[in-house]
Design an enzyme around this catalytic site. Structure first.
Site: not given
Ligand code: BG6
Ligand code: MG
Length: 218
Positions: A10-12, A18, A46-47, A50, A115-117, A119, A146, A170-171
């Site tokens: 996982d990233l964040d 972040t 967390k996790g 968006r 990662s779910a992000s 970004n 997730k 994972e956190d």
């Molecule tokens: C997860 C974070 O990795 O990514 C969440 O833990 C965040 O807090 C999610 O909401 C989505 O991120 P992003 O960058 O697509 O808004």
């Molecule tokens: Mg995380």
């Protein structure tokens, strides 16, 4: 399960903190909408994806908005969030994370991001970590969030390994559940109270070793 062949990160919260930037951006949005958003509330995000994060935020504030307006609010928060991550430097990588990734690679363990992000690519580029990953599965590549295991199953597939041969780092509780639902081993990064379902819980990747990874093998 036999031998561990891959690590999925996982990233964040695992490679970089972040959450503090997400918090500032969500708090500003809450302020504009007329309510407070505390650091404790931020733990619930967390996790979480968006749009689900926005739903939780709006629920905390006791306000509701149309889907169209929600998209606009999420976009606004993201623009604010991106002003922070675009300024990130490699010294923000959490202690031991880069060293652990490099050590695993040197030992022949495959490495992917899960990662779910949306970004994630921006963040990895800013941290100069992109080239360490053989596969990158992020929020732009999955349809299920997730605790659905999709992000990690896609990571295993991209690395050409079986789910049983993977260890997930994972956190977030939802991330630990995703790993277990995918039939993978999981190392929780954070508190045992929250991540108790993981096979091993540590404070950060600085505490992880190749031997600990091997000890997770059946
Ligand atoms: C997860 C974070 O990795 O990514 C969440 O833990 C965040 O807090 C999610 O909401 C989505 O991120 P992003 O960058 O697509 O808004
Ligand atoms: Mg995380």
């Amino acid at each position: 399960m036999g031998k561990i062949k891959a690590c999925l990160f996982d990233l964040d919260g695992v490679i970089v903190d972040t959450a503090k930037y997400h918090y500032i951006a969500w708090r500003e949005l809450a302020k504009e909408l007329g309510f407070d958003f505390t650091e404790e509330d931020n733990e619930r995000l967390k996790g979480v994806s968006r749009m689900t994060s926005l739903d939780i935020l709006l629920e905390i504030g006791g306000v509701s908005h149309s889907n169209e307006e929600k998209l606009r609010l999420a976009e606004k928060k993201n623009e604010n969030y991106r002003t922070f991550i675009l300024k990130m430097l490699p010294d923000e990588i959490l202690p031991g994370a880069k060293e652990y990734l490099e050590e695993m690679k040197a030992k022949g363990i495959k490495i992917a991001l899960g990662s779910a992000s949306k970004n994630a690519m921006t963040i990895l580029d800013r941290l100069e970590l992109t080239s360490l990953f053989e596969a990158i599965i992020d929020g732009t590549k999955v349809s299920e969030a997730k605790p659905d295991p999709e992000v990690f199953l896609k990571g295993a597939e991209a690395l050409n390994v079986l789910a049983e041969e993977c260890v997930v780092f994972e956190d977030a509780e939802a991330g630990v559940e995703a790993a277990l639902a995918g039939n993978m081993k999981c190392v929780g990064i954070g508190s045992p109270e929250v991540l108790g379902k993981a096979h091993l819980v540590i404070d950060g990747l600085h505490q992880m070793t190749y031997e600990k990874l091997r000890s997770l093998e059946d």
